[in-house]
Design a protein around this motif. Structure first.
Motif, PDB file in Angstrom:
ATOM      1  N   GLN A 167     -21.362 -40.518 -41.100  1.00  0.00           N
ATOM      2  CA  GLN A 167     -20.145 -40.908 -40.409  1.00  0.00           C
ATOM      3  C   GLN A 167     -18.952 -40.211 -41.047  1.00  0.00           C
ATOM      4  O   GLN A 167     -18.926 -39.979 -42.246  1.00  0.00           O
ATOM      5  CB  GLN A 167     -19.922 -42.416 -40.472  1.00  0.00           C
ATOM      6  N   THR A 168     -17.966 -39.904 -40.211  1.00  0.00           N
ATOM      7  CA  THR A 168     -16.709 -39.391 -40.712  1.00  0.00           C
ATOM      8  C   THR A 168     -15.673 -40.496 -40.583  1.00  0.00           C
ATOM      9  O   THR A 168     -15.481 -41.049 -39.497  1.00  0.00           O
ATOM     10  CB  THR A 168     -16.255 -38.162 -39.903  1.00  0.00           C
ATOM     11  N   HIS A 169     -15.041 -40.857 -41.697  1.00  0.00           N
ATOM     12  CA  HIS A 169     -13.997 -41.870 -41.698  1.00  0.00           C
ATOM     13  C   HIS A 169     -12.649 -41.172 -41.847  1.00  0.00           C
ATOM     14  O   HIS A 169     -12.458 -40.406 -42.791  1.00  0.00           O
ATOM     15  CB  HIS A 169     -14.189 -42.857 -42.849  1.00  0.00           C
ATOM     16  N   ILE A 170     -11.733 -41.447 -40.948  1.00  0.00           N
ATOM     17  CA  ILE A 170     -10.406 -40.840 -40.994  1.00  0.00           C
ATOM     18  C   ILE A 170      -9.377 -41.941 -41.180  1.00  0.00           C
ATOM     19  O   ILE A 170      -9.321 -42.888 -40.389  1.00  0.00           O
ATOM     20  CB  ILE A 170     -10.103 -40.058 -39.702  1.00  0.00           C
TER      21      ILE A 170
ATOM     22  N   PRO B 260     -12.685 -49.960 -35.479  1.00  0.00           N
ATOM     23  CA  PRO B 260     -12.558 -48.634 -36.082  1.00  0.00           C
ATOM     24  C   PRO B 260     -13.283 -47.536 -35.320  1.00  0.00           C
ATOM     25  O   PRO B 260     -13.431 -46.437 -35.844  1.00  0.00           O
ATOM     26  CB  PRO B 260     -13.188 -48.842 -37.455  1.00  0.00           C
ATOM     27  N   HIS B 261     -13.722 -47.816 -34.088  1.00  0.00           N
ATOM     28  CA  HIS B 261     -14.487 -46.841 -33.338  1.00  0.00           C
ATOM     29  C   HIS B 261     -13.570 -45.791 -32.725  1.00  0.00           C
ATOM     30  O   HIS B 261     -12.357 -45.992 -32.606  1.00  0.00           O
ATOM     31  CB  HIS B 261     -15.295 -47.545 -32.246  1.00  0.00           C
ATOM     32  N   THR B 262     -14.154 -44.674 -32.322  1.00  0.00           N
ATOM     33  CA  THR B 262     -13.437 -43.642 -31.580  1.00  0.00           C
ATOM     34  C   THR B 262     -14.330 -43.189 -30.437  1.00  0.00           C
ATOM     35  O   THR B 262     -15.456 -43.665 -30.280  1.00  0.00           O
ATOM     36  CB  THR B 262     -13.089 -42.422 -32.455  1.00  0.00           C
ATOM     37  N   ILE B 263     -13.850 -42.247 -29.671  1.00  0.00           N
ATOM     38  CA  ILE B 263     -14.626 -41.725 -28.555  1.00  0.00           C
ATOM     39  C   ILE B 263     -15.886 -41.021 -29.043  1.00  0.00           C
ATOM     40  O   ILE B 263     -16.847 -40.863 -28.291  1.00  0.00           O
ATOM     41  CB  ILE B 263     -13.765 -40.781 -27.689  1.00  0.00           C
ATOM     42  N   TYR B 264     -15.891 -40.609 -30.310  1.00  0.00           N
ATOM     43  CA  TYR B 264     -17.097 -40.028 -30.901  1.00  0.00           C
ATOM     44  C   TYR B 264     -17.872 -41.101 -31.656  1.00  0.00           C
ATOM     45  O   TYR B 264     -17.287 -41.848 -32.455  1.00  0.00           O
ATOM     46  CB  TYR B 264     -16.746 -38.890 -31.856  1.00  0.00           C
TER      47      TYR B 264
ATOM     48  N   ASP C 281     -19.898 -41.033 -34.207  1.00  0.00           N
ATOM     49  CA  ASP C 281     -19.976 -40.955 -35.670  1.00  0.00           C
ATOM     50  C   ASP C 281     -18.637 -40.680 -36.336  1.00  0.00           C
ATOM     51  O   ASP C 281     -18.595 -40.303 -37.510  1.00  0.00           O
ATOM     52  CB  ASP C 281     -20.989 -39.872 -36.067  1.00  0.00           C
ATOM     53  N   VAL C 282     -17.542 -40.858 -35.608  1.00  0.00           N
ATOM     54  CA  VAL C 282     -16.201 -40.720 -36.187  1.00  0.00           C
ATOM     55  C   VAL C 282     -15.511 -42.078 -36.100  1.00  0.00           C
ATOM     56  O   VAL C 282     -15.350 -42.631 -35.012  1.00  0.00           O
ATOM     57  CB  VAL C 282     -15.363 -39.653 -35.452  1.00  0.00           C
ATOM     58  N   LYS C 283     -15.139 -42.624 -37.249  1.00  0.00           N
ATOM     59  CA  LYS C 283     -14.466 -43.921 -37.303  1.00  0.00           C
ATOM     60  C   LYS C 283     -13.054 -43.718 -37.857  1.00  0.00           C
ATOM     61  O   LYS C 283     -12.829 -42.859 -38.717  1.00  0.00           O
ATOM     62  CB  LYS C 283     -15.234 -44.899 -38.204  1.00  0.00           C
ATOM     63  N   ILE C 284     -12.130 -44.506 -37.353  1.00  0.00           N
ATOM     64  CA  ILE C 284     -10.760 -44.441 -37.854  1.00  0.00           C
ATOM     65  C   ILE C 284     -10.427 -45.731 -38.604  1.00  0.00           C
ATOM     66  O   ILE C 284     -10.778 -46.826 -38.183  1.00  0.00           O
ATOM     67  CB  ILE C 284      -9.736 -44.198 -36.731  1.00  0.00           C
ATOM     68  N   MET C 285      -9.749 -45.548 -39.727  1.00  0.00           N
ATOM     69  CA  MET C 285      -9.353 -46.690 -40.547  1.00  0.00           C
ATOM     70  C   MET C 285      -7.865 -46.931 -40.282  1.00  0.00           C
ATOM     71  O   MET C 285      -6.993 -46.375 -40.929  1.00  0.00           O
ATOM     72  CB  MET C 285      -9.635 -46.397 -42.013  1.00  0.00           C
TER      73      MET C 285
ATOM     74  N   ASP D 263     -20.394 -47.358 -45.725  1.00  0.00           N
ATOM     75  CA  ASP D 263     -20.590 -46.925 -44.347  1.00  0.00           C
ATOM     76  C   ASP D 263     -20.156 -48.007 -43.359  1.00  0.00           C
ATOM     77  O   ASP D 263     -20.188 -47.785 -42.145  1.00  0.00           O
ATOM     78  CB  ASP D 263     -22.054 -46.555 -44.100  1.00  0.00           C
ATOM     79  N   GLU D 264     -19.735 -49.181 -43.853  1.00  0.00           N
ATOM     80  CA  GLU D 264     -19.281 -50.259 -42.992  1.00  0.00           C
ATOM     81  C   GLU D 264     -17.817 -50.570 -43.272  1.00  0.00           C
ATOM     82  O   GLU D 264     -17.364 -50.515 -44.418  1.00  0.00           O
ATOM     83  CB  GLU D 264     -20.125 -51.525 -43.205  1.00  0.00           C
ATOM     84  N   LEU D 265     -17.088 -50.910 -42.215  1.00  0.00           N
ATOM     85  CA  LEU D 265     -15.666 -51.212 -42.334  1.00  0.00           C
ATOM     86  C   LEU D 265     -15.417 -52.671 -41.992  1.00  0.00           C
ATOM     87  O   LEU D 265     -15.991 -53.216 -41.053  1.00  0.00           O
ATOM     88  CB  LEU D 265     -14.854 -50.315 -41.387  1.00  0.00           C
TER      89      LEU D 265
END
Length: 498
Positions: A18-21, A63-67, A69-73, A85-87
């Motif tokens: 996952q990518t966290h931004i 924290p989801h996005t349209i992708y 495996d990309v999560k936003i914080m 890996d969990e928010l």
């Protein structure tokens, strides 16, 4: 109140595929460059539940996005201890959690107003330090007028830009008066739905993620205009509501009280005597929602309609994403407390419309109201009665700050003018969006049918708002699907959608 170190500094990292931004402007500049590479775009999978979020609520539940495996914080989200890996979500800026604020009689207005001006001016200076030709989105409301006063002191080279989105609100004259009184250059841009949509389509390939905020096309129009005028950055007056508070009024309680999760036949809304009445359509749609989601503004697709667009029960999976906020909702001690949580949740769409548009145009964003010292001072050091006054009067200190420079003016009473002419968009771009829907049948098999069945209803902004959601989401999705095919061959489309 001090926030955790994880709450403020920006960081983007890949965690267990996952990518966290870190995507909260309260945490500093947001960097989407991790999504810029061709490899990242080609391997990213579209999250279909996130697409359902967009059609149901106009934004993706963080924290989801349209992708996938990309999560936003965004604000309130942090990684779990021992489970990075969990928010988890917890919002620390509930009014009842504030340190003991000063009592009203212990601090003078003079002291508060002087400190507010100093902190706001410093916030403007810090947030615009890298900008050589800033443009300020001056909507005409209290927030933008306050920022304009500070901007005139520390960035007098700023150009103010006011957007006239439709007939419902026209505060261009008031905004121009404020700017000129402060010695700032002022420009106005009148909404042309077709032009705004064309500008949005031009930037779609460069937008890092997807939101369907109802001001997104306004921001696409504005960002393009600023770029054409050689501006290099945008000052946006969003972000202060969380700290001043968001009082609930009788109208708010009545609207939320309508939400009953009642099954209403969709055909009712298209009856001749109903489909022409926005308020009646809005009320019937509200009956179908739950109370938490009715806090979210705008007219969107019902759960039944979303399931029809997808051809499967996507709405249930979308609705389940509210669960991450429910512990805080249950702990909230007032309706105003619940509304703060909704505002935090809406950050994922509200700030996204400017962030994504600016990124696509190569512009920088400045959010003075997200400056940490200013936010902390408002939340902890301003007496309660200067935050919310009798009768739910909001932003009392800010009103008094404006009154030092200007007398009672209409924009202090009414909301700003960033609305978008959604019926006009439907009139000008129906065939184009319908063509997009036909091309996207693999993803939304029911979209073209919905457009055909509701074409005669789109003069009502209730239905035109749903058209807007399709108009925004479809070309972005098609752009990514085509990119995947060109990057990976004809078989690349199937793993892109998940």
């Amino acid at each position: 109140m001090n926030m955790s170190p994880r709450e403020w500094p920006y960081v983007a990292s890949s965690l267990f595929k996952q990518t966290h931004i870190r995507a909260s402007p309260y945490a500093g500049d947001v960097d989407f460059s991790v999504l810029d590479t061709a490899d990242a775009a080609a391997s990213a999978s579209i999250d279909m539940v996130s697409l359902a979020d967009l059609l149901r609520n106009s934004f993706v539940y963080p924290p989801h996005t349209i992708y996938r495996d990309v999560k936003i914080m965004t604000t309130g989200f942090a990684t779990q201890q021992d489970r990075e890996d969990e928010l988890r979500f917890h919002f620390v800026y509930q009014s009842v959690l504030a340190a003991a604020r000063p009592l009203s009689h212990t601090v003078s207005d003079e002291t508060l107003l002087r400190t507010y001006h100093q902190l706001l001016s410093q916030a403007v200076q810090r947030s615009t330090a890298s900008l050589k030709a800033p443009w300020f989105l001056q909507s005409g409301g209290k927030d933008s007028t306050s920022v304009a006063i500070a901007v005139a002191d520390v960035r007098p080279d700023t150009t103010c830009l006011t957007y006239l989105g439709g007939r419902e609100e026209n505060e261009v004259a008031s905004a121009r008066f404020v700017a000129r009184q402060l010695g700032l250059r002022h420009e106005a841009l009148v909404c042309d739905p077709g032009r705004a949509y064309d500008r949005y389509l031009a930037m779609v390939p460069r937008m890092p993620l997807l939101t369907a905020d109802f001001a997104l096309l306004s921001y696409a129009d504005l960002a393009t205009e600023i770029g054409r005028q050689q501006g290099d950055g945008i000052i946006d007056g969003m972000g202060v509501d969380l700290f001043f508070g968001v009082p609930m009024h009788l109208r708010d309680h009545l609207i939320i009280g309508l939400a009953r999760q009642a099954p209403i036949p969709g055909a009712w809304l298209t009856y001749p005597f109903i489909r022409q009445n926005f308020k009646l359509c809005f009320a019937l749609a509200s009956l179908q929602m739950n109370r938490f989601e009715r806090h979210i503004p705008g007219s969107r697709f019902s759960d039944h309609e979303v399931n029809g667009l997808f051809g499967w029960n996507a709405s249930t999976h979308s609705r389940k994403r509210m669960d991450v906020f429910q512990d805080d909702v249950r702990a909230a001690r007032s309706a105003e407390g619940v509304r703060r949580i909704v505002l935090v949740m809406l950050e994922a769409g509200g700030f996204a419309k400017s962030m994504y548009s600016a990124k696509a145009m190569g512009l920088r964003m400045a959010y003075p109201y997200c400056d940490k010292p200013l936010c902390e001072w408002i939340f902890n050091e301003v007496p309660d009665d200067r935050l919310i006054g009798p009768g739910g009067l909001n932003k009392v200190l800010q009103r008094r700050y404006i009154a030092q420079r200007f007398q009672r003016l209409p924009y202090v009473q009414n909301k700003g003018s960033f609305r978008f002419n959604v019926p006009g968009l439907a009139r000008q771009r129906f065939e184009q969006v319908h063509a997009f829907a036909l091309q996207a049948r693999a993803v939304l098999p029911g979209a073209a049918t919905w457009l055909e069945e509701h074409r005669h209803c789109l003069g009502n902004k209730f239905f035109a708002s749903k058209f807007y959601l399709l108009a925004v989401t479809l070309p972005w999705l098609l752009s990514r699907m085509r990119h995947a095919v060109s990057a990976g061959g004809d078989d690349a489309m199937s793993p892109v959608i998940s």
